[in-house]
Scaffold this motif. Structure first.
Motif, PDB file in Angstrom:
ATOM      1  N   GLU A 147       2.493  39.201   9.302  1.00  0.00           N
ATOM      2  CA  GLU A 147       2.032  37.965   9.941  1.00  0.00           C
ATOM      3  C   GLU A 147       0.537  37.964  10.239  1.00  0.00           C
ATOM      4  OE1 GLU A 147       4.229  36.337  13.115  1.00  0.00           O
ATOM      5  OE2 GLU A 147       6.181  37.017  12.373  1.00  0.00           O
ATOM      6  N   ILE A 148      -0.136  39.110  10.036  1.00  0.00           N
ATOM      7  CA  ILE A 148      -1.549  39.195  10.425  1.00  0.00           C
ATOM      8  C   ILE A 148      -2.393  39.808   9.315  1.00  0.00           C
ATOM      9  CG2 ILE A 148      -0.952  39.385  12.873  1.00  0.00           C
ATOM     10  CD1 ILE A 148      -1.537  42.405  12.657  1.00  0.00           C
ATOM     11  N   ASP A 149      -3.712  39.546   9.401  1.00  0.00           N
ATOM     12  CA  ASP A 149      -4.684  40.160   8.497  1.00  0.00           C
ATOM     13  C   ASP A 149      -5.475  41.263   9.197  1.00  0.00           C
ATOM     14  OD1 ASP A 149      -4.151  38.239   6.379  1.00  0.00           O
ATOM     15  OD2 ASP A 149      -5.248  36.799   7.615  1.00  0.00           O
ATOM     16  N   ILE A 150      -5.569  41.158  10.516  1.00  0.00           N
ATOM     17  CA  ILE A 150      -6.377  42.099  11.288  1.00  0.00           C
ATOM     18  C   ILE A 150      -5.716  42.285  12.656  1.00  0.00           C
ATOM     19  CG2 ILE A 150      -7.898  40.259  12.143  1.00  0.00           C
ATOM     20  CD1 ILE A 150     -10.217  42.242  12.014  1.00  0.00           C
ATOM     21  N   LEU A 151      -5.698  43.517  13.132  1.00  0.00           N
ATOM     22  CA  LEU A 151      -5.101  43.821  14.433  1.00  0.00           C
ATOM     23  C   LEU A 151      -6.188  44.265  15.394  1.00  0.00           C
ATOM     24  CD1 LEU A 151      -2.529  44.185  16.160  1.00  0.00           C
ATOM     25  CD2 LEU A 151      -2.439  46.556  15.346  1.00  0.00           C
ATOM     26  N   VAL A 152      -6.231  43.633  16.568  1.00  0.00           N
ATOM     27  CA  VAL A 152      -7.232  43.932  17.589  1.00  0.00           C
ATOM     28  C   VAL A 152      -6.551  44.624  18.769  1.00  0.00           C
ATOM     29  CG1 VAL A 152      -8.934  42.950  19.180  1.00  0.00           C
ATOM     30  CG2 VAL A 152      -8.615  41.949  16.901  1.00  0.00           C
ATOM     31  N   TYR A 153      -7.194  45.677  19.274  1.00  0.00           N
ATOM     32  CA  TYR A 153      -6.667  46.413  20.431  1.00  0.00           C
ATOM     33  C   TYR A 153      -7.670  46.312  21.568  1.00  0.00           C
ATOM     34  CZ  TYR A 153      -5.110  50.350  23.323  1.00  0.00           C
ATOM     35  OH  TYR A 153      -4.692  51.124  24.369  1.00  0.00           O
TER      36      TYR A 153
ATOM     37  N   ALA B 116      -0.884  52.455   6.875  1.00  0.00           N
ATOM     38  CA  ALA B 116       0.177  52.445   5.872  1.00  0.00           C
ATOM     39  C   ALA B 116       0.335  51.075   5.234  1.00  0.00           C
ATOM     40  CB  ALA B 116       1.489  52.888   6.505  1.00  0.00           C
ATOM     41  N   ALA B 117       0.075  50.009   6.013  1.00  0.00           N
ATOM     42  CA  ALA B 117       0.276  48.641   5.518  1.00  0.00           C
ATOM     43  C   ALA B 117      -0.984  48.025   4.929  1.00  0.00           C
ATOM     44  CB  ALA B 117       0.790  47.763   6.665  1.00  0.00           C
ATOM     45  N   GLY B 118      -2.118  48.703   5.036  1.00  0.00           N
ATOM     46  CA  GLY B 118      -3.367  48.151   4.527  1.00  0.00           C
ATOM     47  C   GLY B 118      -3.925  47.037   5.375  1.00  0.00           C
ATOM     48  N   VAL B 119      -3.614  47.061   6.678  1.00  0.00           N
ATOM     49  CA  VAL B 119      -4.117  46.045   7.621  1.00  0.00           C
ATOM     50  C   VAL B 119      -5.289  46.630   8.396  1.00  0.00           C
ATOM     51  CG1 VAL B 119      -3.567  44.687   9.678  1.00  0.00           C
ATOM     52  CG2 VAL B 119      -1.893  44.886   7.829  1.00  0.00           C
ATOM     53  N   GLU B 120      -6.363  45.869   8.499  1.00  0.00           N
ATOM     54  CA  GLU B 120      -7.539  46.332   9.233  1.00  0.00           C
ATOM     55  C   GLU B 120      -7.258  46.356  10.734  1.00  0.00           C
ATOM     56  OE1 GLU B 120     -12.261  45.120   9.840  1.00  0.00           O
ATOM     57  OE2 GLU B 120     -10.943  43.869   8.626  1.00  0.00           O
ATOM     58  N   MET B 121      -7.861  47.320  11.439  1.00  0.00           N
ATOM     59  CA  MET B 121      -7.719  47.388  12.892  1.00  0.00           C
ATOM     60  C   MET B 121      -9.090  47.471  13.547  1.00  0.00           C
ATOM     61  SD  MET B 121      -5.224  49.786  15.174  1.00  0.00           S
ATOM     62  CE  MET B 121      -5.296  49.790  16.977  1.00  0.00           C
ATOM     63  N   VAL B 122      -9.236  46.729  14.640  1.00  0.00           N
ATOM     64  CA  VAL B 122     -10.475  46.722  15.420  1.00  0.00           C
ATOM     65  C   VAL B 122     -10.139  47.114  16.855  1.00  0.00           C
ATOM     66  CG1 VAL B 122     -12.347  45.321  16.359  1.00  0.00           C
ATOM     67  CG2 VAL B 122     -11.590  44.971  13.998  1.00  0.00           C
ATOM     68  N   VAL B 123     -10.836  48.119  17.377  1.00  0.00           N
ATOM     69  CA  VAL B 123     -10.699  48.513  18.781  1.00  0.00           C
ATOM     70  C   VAL B 123     -11.878  47.944  19.551  1.00  0.00           C
ATOM     71  CG1 VAL B 123     -10.638  50.435  20.413  1.00  0.00           C
ATOM     72  CG2 VAL B 123      -9.419  50.614  18.222  1.00  0.00           C
ATOM     73  N   LEU B 124     -11.577  47.116  20.552  1.00  0.00           N
ATOM     74  CA  LEU B 124     -12.608  46.644  21.472  1.00  0.00           C
ATOM     75  C   LEU B 124     -12.748  47.734  22.536  1.00  0.00           C
ATOM     76  CD1 LEU B 124     -11.599  42.876  21.928  1.00  0.00           C
ATOM     77  CD2 LEU B 124     -12.933  43.962  20.095  1.00  0.00           C
ATOM     78  N   ASP B 125     -13.814  48.490  22.464  1.00  0.00           N
ATOM     79  CA  ASP B 125     -13.906  49.692  23.289  1.00  0.00           C
ATOM     80  C   ASP B 125     -14.108  49.356  24.765  1.00  0.00           C
ATOM     81  OD1 ASP B 125     -13.625  52.388  23.474  1.00  0.00           O
ATOM     82  OD2 ASP B 125     -15.517  52.909  22.506  1.00  0.00           O
ATOM     83  N   ARG B 126     -13.656  50.279  25.607  1.00  0.00           N
ATOM     84  CA  ARG B 126     -13.819  50.181  27.054  1.00  0.00           C
ATOM     85  C   ARG B 126     -14.228  51.539  27.599  1.00  0.00           C
ATOM     86  NH1 ARG B 126     -12.241  45.671  29.770  1.00  0.00           N
ATOM     87  NH2 ARG B 126     -11.501  44.050  28.338  1.00  0.00           N
TER      88      ARG B 126
END
Length: 380
Positions: free
Chosen positions: A97-103, A128-138
């Motif tokens: 359902e997504i192209d990019i995952l944000v944490y 594993a799924a080839g989905v980009e991930m972005v961590v908003l750092d804290r």
């Protein structure tokens, strides 16, 4: 001024525009004006799904409560559980359902705290799924310098310790993600929106930021600092202060003599700490409604405190003073006692070791971990 990743999101609009965005967040996902990350992404980008860690994306669930899939009442965006009874992982259907995952969740910098494993599981699943991930750092509220405690041993992994970290690991969530991605060879497409103005020496009071409790049991910075050591009591028949206004800052049990314990602990002259004798009745959790004797732990100098020393010394002192003290049995047959999972080894339960000896052993492991993590620092 220290800025968390979400405060700089306008500089990275090109990362998110035109993409279906998934978001893992919690009530600490706020910018400096207290606007939620949920609202910011919902209003500015195509937020198509949210993923709930322990306590829920809105923080309305107790510790350990199972999160079911639902639609967020404020945005109507579907919320998928990453704290299910059967699994804490992202499924292929979710990731489709997504192209990019944000944490974006505030961590407390301690190995036992579950949010970092939600992040690392997600990173592995995205790889594993080839989905980009972005961590908003804290910021790491306990600073980025002081490493304490032992390193988790193989065979003792769980959701309160699923990576070979020291107890107090002195990394931000973004740094931890970069380190794990490299060391585990996940090869995820990972990006970090970095902090601005944060230096490794800074603890939370140095940042000028407002404390928003990451969970109900973490109401203050002082709680988070002591939690590094006193969370160990969750594996014992002593109250760790849940069900009081000072979780992880008050430790006690019906069999403890408060003045005796306070005198014994204060005689050890642990730097930056004072133990006050207290009596309390927890309203929930262990010993609910029963009068407990114990101590309240006061931080007299946060720069001097070594919370692992505090927790380990208190734990082993109570063990030696009171015959009624016990470690809790495994939650289910065939599993390890919880103290082993928290401790990252069986050392507390199987060896009648003294605090000084144990802390010396931990100090060597801390030095090893500090050297290993240094190449992954994103901040000076």
């Amino acid at each position: 001024m220290v800025l968390n990743g979400i405060d700089s999101i306008h500089k990275y609009r090109h990362w998110f525009e035109g993409k279906r965005i998934g978001l893992i967040t919690a009530p600490t996902g706020l910018d400096k004006h207290f606007r939620s990350t949920i609202t910011i992404f919902h209003e500015n980008f195509n937020l198509t799904a949210m993923f709930s860690p322990e306590h829920g994306v809105r923080g309305d669930l107790d510790a350990g409560a199972i999160v079911e899939t639902y639609r967020d009442p404020y945005t109507d965006v579907p919320v998928y559980s990453l704290y299910r009874k059967d699994s804490k992982r992202l499924t292929k259907d979710m990731l489709d359902e997504i192209d990019i995952l944000v944490y974006d969740i505030q961590d407390v910098g301690v190995r036992y705290y579950t949010f970092i494993y939600t992040m690392l599981y997600a990173l592995e699943d995205c790889a594993a799924a080839g989905v980009e991930m972005v961590v908003l750092d804290r910021v790491n509220p306990l600073n980025g310098i002081h490493v304490e405690g032992n390193i988790l041993k193989p065979g003792f992994t769980s959701f309160v310790g699923n990576y070979e970290l020291a107890v107090r690991y002195a990394l931000t969530a973004g740094e931890l993600a970069v380190m794990a991605n490299d060391q585990m060879n996940w090869k995820a497409s990972l990006r970090v929106v970095r902090l601005e103005g944060w230096e490794r020496r800074m603890s939370f009071p140095d940042t000028g930021l407002m404390w928003v409790h990451p969970s109900l049991g973490m109401p203050r910075y002082e709680t988070a600092l002591l939690y590094s050591g006193t969370c160990l009591f969750e594996g014992t028949n002593c109250s760790e202060g849940r069900g009081t206004t000072f979780p992880f800052e008050m430790i006690g049990a019906p069999f403890i003599q408060a003045q005796q314990l306070a005198d014994e602990m204060n005689a050890k002259r642990i730097p930056g700490i004072y133990f006050r004798p207290v009596h309390f009745k927890p309203t929930s959790s262990k010993h609910a409604g029963k009068l407990c004797g114990g101590v309240q732990i006061y931080i007299t100098d946060r720069h001097e405190v070594k919370p692992i020393e505090v927790g380990v010394t208190l734990l082993l002192t109570i063990r030696d003073l009171y015959e009624s003290f016990a470690f809790l049995p495994p939650v289910k047959e065939g599993s390890r006692p919880f103290i082993d999972l928290l401790g990252g080894s069986s050392v507390y339960r199987t060896e009648h070791i003294q605090a000084k000896q144990l802390l010396q052993q931990f100090a060597e492991e801390s030095r090893q971990f500090a050297a290993m993590k240094q190449p992954y620092h994103l901040y000076d």
